[in-house]
Design an enzyme around this catalytic site. Sequence first.
Site, PDB file in Angstrom:
ATOM      1  CB  ALA A 387      10.959  52.247  70.855  1.00 44.70           C
ATOM      2  CG  ASN A 390       8.526  45.378  65.564  1.00 45.89           C
ATOM      3  OD1 ASN A 390       9.078  44.388  66.008  1.00 45.89           O
ATOM      4  ND2 ASN A 390       7.731  46.147  66.296  1.00 45.89           N
ATOM      5  CD  GLU A 423      13.802  51.749  68.702  1.00 40.76           C
ATOM      6  OE1 GLU A 423      14.262  51.865  69.846  1.00 40.76           O
ATOM      7  OE2 GLU A 423      13.893  50.703  68.024  1.00 40.76           O
ATOM      8  CD  GLU A 445      19.526  47.577  70.421  1.00 41.42           C
ATOM      9  OE1 GLU A 445      19.398  48.823  70.391  1.00 41.42           O
ATOM     10  OE2 GLU A 445      18.633  46.804  70.031  1.00 41.42           O
TER      11      GLU A 445
END
Length: 986
Positions: A387, A390, A423, A445
């Site tokens: 994924a 954005n 995400e 991350e």
Amino acid sequence: MDPHAGTGRVVLPTNVRPTHYDLTLTPDLTTFNFYGHVLINLDINKPTTAITLNSNQLDLISAKLTNLALKTESSQNATDITLDKDNETATLTFADELQPGSTAVLHIVFKGVLNESMNGFYRSSFKDDAGKTHYIATTQFEATDARKAFPCWDEPAIKATFDVTLRVPTDLVALSNMNVISEKDVGHSGKVKGDAAQKGDVPSTQKGDVPSAQKGDVPSTQKGDVPSTQKGDVPSTQKGDVPSTQKSDVPSTQKGDVPSTQKGDVPSTQKGDVPSTQKGDVPSTQKGDTVDTLRPLKEVKFATTPVMSTYLVAFIVGKFEYIETVTKNLPKPITCRVYVLPGKTEEAEFALSVTPLALEYFTELFGVAYPLPKMDLITIPDFESGAMENWGLVTYRAIRLLFNEKTSDLSYKRHIAYTICHEIAHQWFGNLVTMDWWDYLWLNEGFATWVGNLAVSKFFPEWDNWSYFIADGFQMGLALDGLRSSHPIEVPCKHPHEIHQIFDAISYYKGASCIRMLSSYLGLDVFLEGIRIYIKRHAYKNTCTEDLWAALSEASGVNVGQFMNAWIKQVGYPVVDVEEDADASTLTFKQSRYLSSGDLSADENTSRWTIPLGIEPAPTDSKEKSAMLMDESATFKLEKGGHYKINSKYNGFFRTAYPAAALTRISQSIKSKDPLFTSDDRVGLLADLGALSKSGHIRTSSLLELLESFEDEDQYVVWVAIAERVNVLSSVFYQQPEDFQQALQKFQCKLFSKAAARLGWETQALDDYRSTLLRKLVITNAGCAGDEAVMKEAQKRFASYVGGDIKALNQNLQSAAFEIVVMHGEEADFEKVLKCWRDATATDQKLGAIGALATVRHPALVQKLLKLAVSEEVRPQDITYVLAGLSRNPTSRHALWDFIKENWVMLTERYVGSMALLGNIVKAGVGRFTSEEMAKDCEEFFEGKKVDDISRPIAQSLEVIRSNAKWVARDAEDVREWLSSKGYLA
């Protein structure tokens, strides 16, 4: 002061900086070209006649500069446009010098190609039931590929606002980061006739003028005015549409998807861990397809974004449907949509249910509102990673977003929930507050991985999610960091070609594990208070690691940097050796660096860490809230001798080497169900002994002895850890004599058969998430180990299933039966499972079938599967599912390596756009060998080849081979003697 000074980073000059982009793009989905023009507002910092920005694989047709310093605007065309292919830049030269303190607007007209490499602005495709191909234009910019879609300052710290306009066919959906604010028809495409972007003219509405939106501000269009339907979108239900069959959409094998993966090997290293499709994936023309060359266009304008980095910009054009909901517990409701290919909306319901939960939870957790008016999630058929975060438009692999309650394997549900939470967490940690440079990737991350798991644990407590993290991601971080060829969490990145190599288990899982350790040490509430300080202080800005430490130190009163810097800036981690006195009431702890090869030199053993030992019950002489090992050694006293554990809940990122007497006591405690050893502790203990066996800290027979203690284990996640240890042993000792291998198989069979018989094949009324997955796990392992009853039942049910009785195998046991039947069956069984793979429409069903096919033992069928992997039937992005499965299969891994060597030129050409995927291919090909001979064979093959972009995975794979070789040489006889003493070996 230039933050990049002295770092050697390839970065842009600081003479100008953008504040706003007004970008218009026209993608042509028949010729696969796109045309664009962009107006970029600039602040001039130094006197200059040259502007250098990033551009890669774009044709810059013209460049014009309007200087706003004068009362009367003056414009000048570029006198020269120079491209630097190596550094991916374009330098625009102008006759008149720009002066510091002034502002200007740069207007560039350009065109490019919708590539097939799954990065930049690229094309994807799917086929409907009638076999017609439909194309999608979509984006993937992280880390440095926005420059493939439009000329820009493509560095994370050079933030700006964006106005995006897309000119697309009227029958397609257009999406970007923000909501639609206007839409109008603009005629027909042909070859984009009349498009100013092709002619080099400035559009009449933009003759060099400064765009009207306030640069740097979030515009008024964000004030909750999400249209109830985005103009031009496909309605949410579309009952009459023909569902897409996606015949070749093989799903992604994400980290943790397959419990039997060998965590002792080099873990998969990419973001989300799915490789990219490559050139040649989609032909320029599909034979037999009718292409409409005159399609009416609409112009879709989106609201101005907040200040953001270029790598987070996104735009997508294609045929999609959606379902939607709205957050219920936020002051400003957020519209949430999940976009899918036609006919797939039913599979998006679970994802849609998780999305508002995550937005509401993170808003509360971080103390800052989500700043956009909408959150779109969308599946892309060809997609490099699991994924991509954005801002406001998160893209996904289908396997990470779609779940069918009636047909999907339950094991995927946790992965989907986690990926969504990961995400959405990035919308704050990464998007709102962004790392200053890629050296600090772990801030994005590592944190998103930790807090994503925190969210899943809150929403679905019955899943025992943290225990699974200890069994999976935690071990992947430890495995990679146990190599000399690992790297620190905070790792210098100088050139774009280096960046993709650090999207790995260190940045994600070691980063997340260290954050988990720190949050446990400070206390969760204190830690989160520090996070709130950090986010509020640095919103819309960029940060480095020290900024996070400062905020956490302020909240806690602890010098966090002093505690954490060794974990973040040093490569590797410690193993803590425990020594007991006579009655085990006084414990002495010593730390040294762990290396899986077991050959640590004195020069390498200089690193020291501040280690929270997690002793339970707590020592009587520890004045601190937790006993700490800060030097080479420390001693603590227990109230009661002999009954203790180290690294409680496995919060600490280290291995524990217990003395032999303690391991004997622990084995008895596990057999007697001692509550001191929770499922977290049992999972971590098994993993520690597996790693310590490999490095030579203990004999492998000690691991086997402990494994025997788990015959009556009842927790799914502990069985995952058991299966992992047993499968690693079978893989590492695969070249031992046949009687040795058969004895290991008997041991595996004994471990799993009792649980398989107890749980059976039939679903029970009281089954829950964990018992359902446990049934699949123990049946698979017992059947593959040769349990006659399980094999017979698998073959019987499989025959009924392929004969038309779909109820013979429920969705959670299909892959188990497939694997058992292929492993022990004949060519006809292989062909039947291959047909199931071809007929499957759901991504998880395809993944189960391809994993089963890879267990085949017949050499001719192995070759057939290898040819299939590079055929048109398998999307190039999906090759690693086949190759990773064949690598796990000891009977096929040498044939796999031969295939890679013979086809290396083809593979490097096919995957030239994705060095991350090529690195995964290398690791699948060589990472499970166990001899010096094979290590040399690999070295000789790569010698003289251009492999700089995959140097890390090659080095890591070679190190794993040599570590395995030492393990086999050291302990093969020890394992043989243990198997013989237990009656498994005659």
